[in-house]
Motif scaffolding. Structure first.
Motif, PDB file in Angstrom:
ATOM      1  N   THR A  55       0.863  -1.185   0.000  1.00 25.32           N
ATOM      2  CA  THR A  55       0.000   0.000   0.000  1.00 25.32           C
ATOM      3  C   THR A  55       0.899   1.235   0.000  1.00 25.32           C
ATOM      4  O   THR A  55       2.108   1.134   0.219  1.00 25.32           O
ATOM      5  CB  THR A  55      -0.936   0.033   1.227  1.00 25.32           C
ATOM      6  OG1 THR A  55      -0.142   0.130   2.403  1.00 25.32           O
ATOM      7  CG2 THR A  55      -1.800  -1.220   1.294  1.00 25.32           C
TER       8      THR A  55
ATOM      9  N   ARG B 239      -1.009   6.965   3.723  1.00 16.71           N
ATOM     10  CA  ARG B 239      -2.152   7.886   3.729  1.00 16.71           C
ATOM     11  C   ARG B 239      -1.731   9.253   3.203  1.00 16.71           C
ATOM     12  O   ARG B 239      -0.810   9.875   3.722  1.00 16.71           O
ATOM     13  CB  ARG B 239      -2.687   8.009   5.156  1.00 16.71           C
ATOM     14  CG  ARG B 239      -3.800   8.985   5.317  1.00 16.71           C
ATOM     15  CD  ARG B 239      -5.104   8.422   4.787  1.00 16.71           C
ATOM     16  NE  ARG B 239      -6.165   9.368   5.085  1.00 16.71           N
ATOM     17  CZ  ARG B 239      -7.222   9.522   4.339  1.00 16.71           C
ATOM     18  NH1 ARG B 239      -7.388   8.782   3.279  1.00 16.71           N
ATOM     19  NH2 ARG B 239      -8.139  10.381   4.669  1.00 16.71           N
TER      20      ARG B 239
ATOM     21  N   GLU C 198      -4.731   6.927  -0.676  1.00 16.10           N
ATOM     22  CA  GLU C 198      -3.306   6.653  -0.690  1.00 16.10           C
ATOM     23  C   GLU C 198      -2.533   7.648  -1.545  1.00 16.10           C
ATOM     24  O   GLU C 198      -3.098   8.287  -2.430  1.00 16.10           O
ATOM     25  CB  GLU C 198      -3.045   5.240  -1.230  1.00 16.10           C
ATOM     26  CG  GLU C 198      -3.544   4.138  -0.344  1.00 16.10           C
ATOM     27  CD  GLU C 198      -3.148   2.755  -0.854  1.00 16.10           C
ATOM     28  OE1 GLU C 198      -2.597   2.629  -1.972  1.00 16.10           O
ATOM     29  OE2 GLU C 198      -3.382   1.797  -0.115  1.00 16.10           O
TER      30      GLU C 198
END
Length: 188
Positions: A166, A169, A175
């Motif tokens: 991932t 944030r 993302e």
């Protein structure tokens, strides 16, 4: 003690704390005035951004887009500043004085800050503070004391680590979105 006296004393204490922090932070982070690099920069485990390693000063600095303050871990990175830009070293990387994250200041706007609005790089050319013009190496092989996979986010203009499944944030929502160079950063 009257309420007005308590309010006055509380306000005076806050002003004193903010002034003391402003006086100490730049000197503590900058190192010697003649230095062309300094350390004290870390990966945030919540947003995956590059942040300066400080205790949160009064005024709410060090804000993470994932909530609360940045949580630092990993290497202590060394960032060169006020050196010449080259084919493999990009200038205009700045530290935001609102969220304490590194961002690229090469566009007419300054991206998106976790505190709201755009990032704020502080005074230009201030050699006695931590608001330097950082110059980051890119697209070179990493060595034993460096780490690659640091990328520019096209949404917030921040520098983030692009080495997990991932992308952390982003203060612009969801993302981070990578683009451009593969930055290689030295560490202690």
């Amino acid at each position: 003690m009257t309420d007005s006296r308590r309010a006055f004393l509380a306000k005076a204490a806050k002003i004193t704390a903010v002034a003391a922090t402003a006086a100490v932070l730049p000197t503590a982070l900058a190192g010697p005035a003649s230095a062309s690099a300094h350390s004290y920069y870390f990966f945030c485990t919540k947003c995956f951004g590059m942040t300066v390693g400080v205790i949160t000063p009064p005024g709410g600095l060090n804000i993470c887009p994932a909530g609360g303050n940045h949580t630092q871990a990993g290497y202590n990175f060394i960032l060169p500043y006020n050196v010449s830009e080259t084919a493999n070293a990009q200038a205009n990387w700045r530290l935001c004085q609102k969220c304490f994250s590194l961002f690229w200041r090469g566009y007419p706007t300054d991206g998106v800050c976790a505190t709201g609005g755009g990032h704020d790089s502080g005074p230009d050319g201030d050699q006695q503070s931590f608001f330097h013009n950082f110059v980051l190496n890119h697209d070179v092989p990493p060595g034993p004391k460096s780490q690659d996979a640091w990328r520019f986010c096209v949404k917030c203009y921040g520098l983030f680590f692009f080495g997990y499944s991932t992308n952390g944030r982003c203060p612009a929502g969801n993302e981070h979105k990578e683009a451009g160079f593969n930055f290689v950063l030295d560490h202690l």
